[in-house]
Design a protein around this motif. Structure first.
Motif, PDB file in Angstrom:
ATOM      1  N   GLY A 194      -2.235 -14.724  74.089  1.00 50.99           N
ATOM      2  CA  GLY A 194      -3.334 -15.682  74.083  1.00 50.99           C
ATOM      3  C   GLY A 194      -4.331 -15.515  75.208  1.00 50.99           C
ATOM      4  O   GLY A 194      -5.238 -16.340  75.361  1.00 50.99           O
ATOM      5  N   GLU A 195      -4.199 -14.447  76.017  1.00 58.07           N
ATOM      6  CA  GLU A 195      -5.200 -14.198  77.053  1.00 58.07           C
ATOM      7  C   GLU A 195      -6.443 -13.580  76.408  1.00 58.07           C
ATOM      8  O   GLU A 195      -6.346 -12.736  75.525  1.00 58.07           O
ATOM      9  CB  GLU A 195      -4.642 -13.233  78.108  1.00 58.07           C
ATOM     10  CG  GLU A 195      -3.492 -13.794  78.916  1.00 58.07           C
ATOM     11  CD  GLU A 195      -2.938 -12.739  79.861  1.00 58.07           C
ATOM     12  OE1 GLU A 195      -3.750 -12.005  80.459  1.00 58.07           O
ATOM     13  OE2 GLU A 195      -1.705 -12.635  79.969  1.00 58.07           O
ATOM     14  N   CYS A 196      -7.624 -14.013  76.867  1.00 51.18           N
ATOM     15  CA  CYS A 196      -8.884 -13.507  76.314  1.00 51.18           C
ATOM     16  C   CYS A 196      -9.706 -12.899  77.447  1.00 51.18           C
ATOM     17  O   CYS A 196     -10.183 -13.603  78.326  1.00 51.18           O
ATOM     18  CB  CYS A 196      -9.659 -14.628  75.621  1.00 51.18           C
ATOM     19  SG  CYS A 196     -11.104 -14.050  74.710  1.00 51.18           S
ATOM     20  N   GLY A 226      -0.583  -5.445  68.938  1.00 50.97           N
ATOM     21  CA  GLY A 226      -0.916  -6.856  68.768  1.00 50.97           C
ATOM     22  C   GLY A 226      -2.229  -7.261  69.400  1.00 50.97           C
ATOM     23  O   GLY A 226      -2.745  -8.353  69.132  1.00 50.97           O
ATOM     24  N   ASP A 227      -2.794  -6.392  70.256  1.00 44.90           N
ATOM     25  CA  ASP A 227      -4.095  -6.700  70.862  1.00 44.90           C
ATOM     26  C   ASP A 227      -5.182  -6.725  69.783  1.00 44.90           C
ATOM     27  O   ASP A 227      -5.149  -5.952  68.816  1.00 44.90           O
ATOM     28  CB  ASP A 227      -4.472  -5.648  71.912  1.00 44.90           C
ATOM     29  CG  ASP A 227      -3.722  -5.837  73.226  1.00 44.90           C
ATOM     30  OD1 ASP A 227      -2.988  -6.842  73.354  1.00 44.90           O
ATOM     31  OD2 ASP A 227      -3.868  -4.973  74.111  1.00 44.90           O
ATOM     32  N   ARG A 228      -6.160  -7.601  69.989  1.00 46.78           N
ATOM     33  CA  ARG A 228      -7.293  -7.696  69.058  1.00 46.78           C
ATOM     34  C   ARG A 228      -8.604  -7.620  69.841  1.00 46.78           C
ATOM     35  O   ARG A 228      -8.731  -8.224  70.902  1.00 46.78           O
ATOM     36  CB  ARG A 228      -7.228  -8.998  68.251  1.00 46.78           C
ATOM     37  CG  ARG A 228      -6.051  -9.027  67.287  1.00 46.78           C
ATOM     38  CD  ARG A 228      -6.000 -10.286  66.453  1.00 46.78           C
ATOM     39  NE  ARG A 228      -4.892 -10.224  65.505  1.00 46.78           N
ATOM     40  CZ  ARG A 228      -4.639 -11.161  64.595  1.00 46.78           C
ATOM     41  NH1 ARG A 228      -5.444 -12.239  64.493  1.00 46.78           N
ATOM     42  NH2 ARG A 228      -3.629 -11.034  63.766  1.00 46.78           N
ATOM     43  N   LEU A 229      -9.545  -6.883  69.278  1.00 45.59           N
ATOM     44  CA  LEU A 229     -10.863  -6.704  69.881  1.00 45.59           C
ATOM     45  C   LEU A 229     -11.899  -7.336  68.965  1.00 45.59           C
ATOM     46  O   LEU A 229     -11.863  -7.130  67.744  1.00 45.59           O
ATOM     47  CB  LEU A 229     -11.158  -5.216  70.048  1.00 45.59           C
ATOM     48  CG  LEU A 229     -12.552  -4.845  70.577  1.00 45.59           C
ATOM     49  CD1 LEU A 229     -12.680  -5.211  72.052  1.00 45.59           C
ATOM     50  CD2 LEU A 229     -12.828  -3.355  70.358  1.00 45.59           C
ATOM     51  N   SER A 259      -8.001 -18.682  67.323  1.00 45.90           N
ATOM     52  CA  SER A 259      -7.924 -18.132  65.960  1.00 45.90           C
ATOM     53  C   SER A 259      -7.053 -16.888  65.900  1.00 45.90           C
ATOM     54  O   SER A 259      -6.650 -16.455  64.821  1.00 45.90           O
ATOM     55  CB  SER A 259      -9.329 -17.780  65.446  1.00 45.90           C
ATOM     56  OG  SER A 259     -10.151 -18.916  65.355  1.00 45.90           O
ATOM     57  N   ALA A 260      -6.761 -16.288  67.062  1.00 40.95           N
ATOM     58  CA  ALA A 260      -6.058 -15.000  67.105  1.00 40.95           C
ATOM     59  C   ALA A 260      -4.599 -15.101  66.672  1.00 40.95           C
ATOM     60  O   ALA A 260      -3.942 -14.078  66.460  1.00 40.95           O
ATOM     61  CB  ALA A 260      -6.146 -14.410  68.515  1.00 40.95           C
ATOM     62  N   LYS A 261      -4.090 -16.317  66.522  1.00 37.36           N
ATOM     63  CA  LYS A 261      -2.713 -16.482  66.041  1.00 37.36           C
ATOM     64  C   LYS A 261      -2.630 -16.263  64.530  1.00 37.36           C
ATOM     65  O   LYS A 261      -1.547 -16.085  63.974  1.00 37.36           O
ATOM     66  CB  LYS A 261      -2.205 -17.883  66.393  1.00 37.36           C
ATOM     67  CG  LYS A 261      -2.142 -18.171  67.891  1.00 37.36           C
ATOM     68  CD  LYS A 261      -1.661 -19.594  68.152  1.00 37.36           C
ATOM     69  CE  LYS A 261      -1.592 -19.893  69.652  1.00 37.36           C
ATOM     70  NZ  LYS A 261      -2.916 -19.921  70.298  1.00 37.36           N
ATOM     71  N   LEU A 262      -3.785 -16.280  63.843  1.00 39.78           N
ATOM     72  CA  LEU A 262      -3.827 -16.133  62.386  1.00 39.78           C
ATOM     73  C   LEU A 262      -3.803 -14.656  61.987  1.00 39.78           C
ATOM     74  O   LEU A 262      -4.131 -13.782  62.794  1.00 39.78           O
ATOM     75  CB  LEU A 262      -5.123 -16.760  61.831  1.00 39.78           C
ATOM     76  CG  LEU A 262      -5.336 -18.253  62.094  1.00 39.78           C
ATOM     77  CD1 LEU A 262      -6.772 -18.647  61.746  1.00 39.78           C
ATOM     78  CD2 LEU A 262      -4.350 -19.074  61.254  1.00 39.78           C
ATOM     79  N   PRO A 263      -3.404 -14.358  60.737  1.00 38.63           N
ATOM     80  CA  PRO A 263      -3.595 -12.990  60.233  1.00 38.63           C
ATOM     81  C   PRO A 263      -5.061 -12.579  60.385  1.00 38.63           C
ATOM     82  O   PRO A 263      -5.952 -13.431  60.385  1.00 38.63           O
ATOM     83  CB  PRO A 263      -3.197 -13.099  58.758  1.00 38.63           C
ATOM     84  CG  PRO A 263      -2.277 -14.279  58.696  1.00 38.63           C
ATOM     85  CD  PRO A 263      -2.778 -15.235  59.733  1.00 38.63           C
ATOM     86  N   LEU A 264      -5.318 -11.266  60.495  1.00 42.27           N
ATOM     87  CA  LEU A 264      -6.628 -10.791  60.912  1.00 42.27           C
ATOM     88  C   LEU A 264      -7.762 -11.287  60.015  1.00 42.27           C
ATOM     89  O   LEU A 264      -8.799 -11.744  60.505  1.00 42.27           O
ATOM     90  CB  LEU A 264      -6.638  -9.258  60.969  1.00 42.27           C
ATOM     91  CG  LEU A 264      -7.809  -8.659  61.751  1.00 42.27           C
ATOM     92  CD1 LEU A 264      -7.722  -9.015  63.223  1.00 42.27           C
ATOM     93  CD2 LEU A 264      -7.854  -7.144  61.571  1.00 42.27           C
ATOM     94  N   GLU A 265      -7.589 -11.211  58.696  1.00 37.05           N
ATOM     95  CA  GLU A 265      -8.661 -11.645  57.790  1.00 37.05           C
ATOM     96  C   GLU A 265      -8.904 -13.146  57.928  1.00 37.05           C
ATOM     97  O   GLU A 265     -10.050 -13.602  57.935  1.00 37.05           O
ATOM     98  CB  GLU A 265      -8.324 -11.292  56.339  1.00 37.05           C
ATOM     99  CG  GLU A 265      -9.481 -11.579  55.389  1.00 37.05           C
ATOM    100  CD  GLU A 265      -9.211 -11.162  53.961  1.00 37.05           C
ATOM    101  OE1 GLU A 265     -10.154 -11.211  53.148  1.00 37.05           O
ATOM    102  OE2 GLU A 265      -8.060 -10.797  53.647  1.00 37.05           O
ATOM    103  N   GLU A 266      -7.818 -13.922  58.066  1.00 35.10           N
ATOM    104  CA  GLU A 266      -7.965 -15.370  58.254  1.00 35.10           C
ATOM    105  C   GLU A 266      -8.634 -15.673  59.594  1.00 35.10           C
ATOM    106  O   GLU A 266      -9.414 -16.625  59.712  1.00 35.10           O
ATOM    107  CB  GLU A 266      -6.605 -16.058  58.167  1.00 35.10           C
ATOM    108  CG  GLU A 266      -6.000 -16.061  56.774  1.00 35.10           C
ATOM    109  CD  GLU A 266      -4.642 -16.746  56.744  1.00 35.10           C
ATOM    110  OE1 GLU A 266      -4.430 -17.698  57.524  1.00 35.10           O
ATOM    111  OE2 GLU A 266      -3.785 -16.307  55.953  1.00 35.10           O
ATOM    112  N   MET A 267      -8.323 -14.862  60.618  1.00 37.15           N
ATOM    113  CA  MET A 267      -8.966 -15.029  61.923  1.00 37.15           C
ATOM    114  C   MET A 267     -10.476 -14.877  61.788  1.00 37.15           C
ATOM    115  O   MET A 267     -11.248 -15.684  62.327  1.00 37.15           O
ATOM    116  CB  MET A 267      -8.416 -14.003  62.906  1.00 37.15           C
ATOM    117  CG  MET A 267      -9.086 -14.024  64.281  1.00 37.15           C
ATOM    118  SD  MET A 267      -8.499 -12.652  65.316  1.00 37.15           S
ATOM    119  CE  MET A 267      -9.480 -12.909  66.806  1.00 37.15           C
ATOM    120  N   LYS A 268     -10.901 -13.845  61.069  1.00 40.08           N
ATOM    121  CA  LYS A 268     -12.342 -13.627  60.853  1.00 40.08           C
ATOM    122  C   LYS A 268     -12.981 -14.846  60.201  1.00 40.08           C
ATOM    123  O   LYS A 268     -14.015 -15.347  60.677  1.00 40.08           O
ATOM    124  CB  LYS A 268     -12.549 -12.393  59.967  1.00 40.08           C
ATOM    125  CG  LYS A 268     -13.995 -12.182  59.531  1.00 40.08           C
ATOM    126  CD  LYS A 268     -14.109 -11.101  58.470  1.00 40.08           C
ATOM    127  CE  LYS A 268     -13.589 -11.566  57.128  1.00 40.08           C
ATOM    128  NZ  LYS A 268     -13.814 -10.551  56.066  1.00 40.08           N
TER     129      LYS A 268
END
Length: 295
Positions: A194-196, A226-229, A259-268
């Motif tokens: 959860g760090e941004c 698991g990192d997201r950009l 929102s990053a806890k959601l699956p990627l498409e749902e996050m978008k």
């Protein structure tokens, strides 16, 4: 005199003289000029309607061309990418790139050309073509910014025009990230914990100054599973609520983080929906979003 008909308005009224006799006064008003003006207006409206239809056809074609410049979702090696694009008008000045190339890397980019409408779209199209040529020629993110800045200064420079850009390059493992931004809002890197983290632009806005790009314009980052950009244009940050308070980078960072806890498409979808919910009234700027996950 020449036997032609003259359009008139006829009006009549009765008058009574002191002796009680009643007279009718009939007035004929020549309205030839008014009738001609009506005909001229009808003809002008017909021409305007026809021209409007032609413009709409041209805009529809331009919108299809512009849509071809929008980034597409992709699964590549250990990397998954989701994308979103929505112009404020029929066409806009944003474009994006999500493409693996023969150099064995995945290239990710969002660009925001100043202004809106046809002029911005034309310039965006030209910068897109030059960008793809540079990427295919092997330019890393920092060099890409330097070349594009020089290209625009040489070929397109005009008063009040500029563009901003965020470019990233990932290897197939998804572990090595190179990032360079030119006057663009920071990319957001979210960890599974959860760090941004914000990846700031080290270069100034592009298309204005020769020295916009410094000698070391690139940020190198080690990614983990698991990192997201998140790359985006300022259509997602420069939005205002009913109190005229701007969401800003911090507000978007919080939306991205939660929102990053959601699956990627749902996050978008969550990011877009929450930005839209924050904004009071319709969108006034193009919205581009690229969300990347290392698996």
């Amino acid at each position: 005199g020449d036997g032609s008909r003259v359009p008139v308005i006829i009006s009549a009224r009765e008058l009574e003289d002191p002796d009680g006799r009643v007279f009718s006064v009939v007035t004929l008003t020549d309205i030839t000029d008014q009738k001609q003006a009506q005909e001229d207006l009808r003809g002008a409206n017909h021409k305007l309607k026809k021209r409007q239809e032609e413009i709409e056809v041209e805009l529809s074609l331009a919108a299809r061309v512009q849509h071809s410049l929008t980034p597409q979702a992709i699964r590549w090696g250990a990397v998954t990418v989701e994308t979103y694009y929505m112009p404020a008008r029929t066409i806009g000045g944003d474009f994006g790139i999500v493409t693996p190339l023969e150099d064995g890397n995945l290239h990710l980019l969002v660009c925001d050309v100043s202004g809106h409408g046809i002029g911005s779209a034309l310039v965006a199209n030209r910068i897109y073509t030059e960008t793809m040529s540079l990427l295919e020629g092997g330019s890393p993110p920092g060099e890409l910014l330097r070349h594009l800045n020089s290209f625009v200064l040489q070929h397109i420079r005009t008063s009040g025009f500029f563009f901003t850009l965020a470019a990233a390059r990932l290897d197939e493992s998804g572990r090595r990230l190179s990032f360079a931004g030119g006057g663009h809002p920071p990319a957001l890197l979210v960890t599974p914990g959860g760090e941004c983290r914000q990846l700031e632009s080290l270069s100034a806005i592009l298309g204005v100054l020769e020295e916009a790009v410094p000698s070391e314009p690139t940020v190198e980052v080690e990614m983990a599973a698991g990192d997201r950009l998140v790359l985006y244009t300022d259509g997602l940050t420069e939005v205002f609520d009913a109190k005229e308070e701007m969401l800003g980078i911090e507000g978007l960072s919080e939306i991205v983080r939660t929102s990053a806890k959601l699956p990627l498409e749902e996050m978008k979808h969550s990011i877009v929906e929450r930005v839209n919910a924050y904004r009071d009234g319709p969108a006034t700027d193009d919205m581009s979003l690229v969300v990347v996950e290392v698996n």
